[in-house]
Design an enzyme around this catalytic site. Structure first.
Site, PDB file in Angstrom:
ATOM      1  CG  ASP A 271     -11.782  83.247  77.143  1.00 27.52           C
ATOM      2  OD1 ASP A 271     -11.894  83.370  75.909  1.00 27.52           O
ATOM      3  OD2 ASP A 271     -10.889  83.817  77.808  1.00 27.52           O
TER       4      ASP A 271
ATOM      5  CE1 TYR B 140      -5.098  80.154  79.252  1.00 23.61           C
ATOM      6  CE2 TYR B 140      -6.361  78.429  80.333  1.00 23.61           C
ATOM      7  CZ  TYR B 140      -5.524  79.527  80.406  1.00 23.61           C
ATOM      8  OH  TYR B 140      -5.110  79.981  81.627  1.00 23.61           O
TER       9      TYR B 140
END
Length: 225
Positions: A128, A222
């Site tokens: 990520d 996100y």
């Protein structure tokens, strides 16, 4: 150096921001004594705000932050700038997209740096935030821009906002100083977790295609937009 009122206001805001961000380093146990530093680029100017050298974290405030040019020369402030100023300045000169730089000696990330070993991408959190393994940069002595050169050379071939400078410790970068601090917090967390994983066995790296998908989602989907 003559500065307009608008630039002076921007610098005042950045001095406050950078002073407050140093509190995140102590809050997250990333530094001891007076080690470590946060800096921020002054948008549109060849200037940066950085922590003064050797000053206790308890004594840091907006007023103690110093302003230098991008060659590390003091422009404004009563204290000498951080000993890592030349490294930060080199990063800003050669990576115009970077707005913040952080250096710590956080325990687990620095342990990986001491071993000269990249942190493998064995966790979704690493994919990520770092887009793959967290790379190791070359050993360089403090005092000139050698560390900065190593940071730039290493990060130019990586998606990672963190580099483990060999035998020294982590440096992180970001679009803003806050982003760079976030990367500093996260690199220590994953460095600790991966160390623990190796104590239990040999963790398997994530497949590259999954790393790409995770990184793209985290960077573009996100959170709140």
């Amino acid at each position: 150096m003559s500065l307009t009122g608008e630039v002076q206001d921007t610098i005042a805001e950045l001095r406050e921001t950078v002073a407050n961000l140093h509190g995140e380093l102590t809050r997250n146990a990333l530094v001891i004594w007076t080690a470590g530093n946060v800096s921020a680029r002054v948008p549109g100017r060849d200037l940066m705000v950085i922590k003064p050298s050797g000053v206790s974290y308890d004594d840091l405030s907006a007023d103690t932050m110093v302003v230098t040019d991008l060659h590390g020369e003091l422009v404004h402030g009563d204290l000498a700038p951080s000993s890592d100023t030349a490294a930060h300045a080199y990063v800003y000169r050669h990576m115009p997209e970077i707005g913040g730089v952080v250096h710590t000696h956080s325990t687990y990330a620095t342990a990986w740096a001491a071993r000269g070993e990249p942190i493998p991408c064995v966790l979704t959190m690493i994919a990520d935030e770092f887009g793959g393994e967290i790379p190791v940069g070359p050993f360089a002595l403090i005092g000139d821009d050698s560390i900065g050169r190593g940071i730039v050379e290493t990060l130019r071939s990586s998606r990672s906002p963190a580099v483990l400078m060999r035998n020294h410790g982590p440096f992180t970068v970001g679009r803003t100083a806050r982003d760079a601090v976030k990367a500093a917090v996260m690199v220590e967390d994953v460095a600790r977790t991966v160390h623990k994983a190796f104590e239990l066995g040999t963790p398997e790296p994530l497949p590259p295609e999954d790393v790409d998908r995770l990184h793209a989602r985290y960077q573009n989907v996100y959170g709140q937009h």
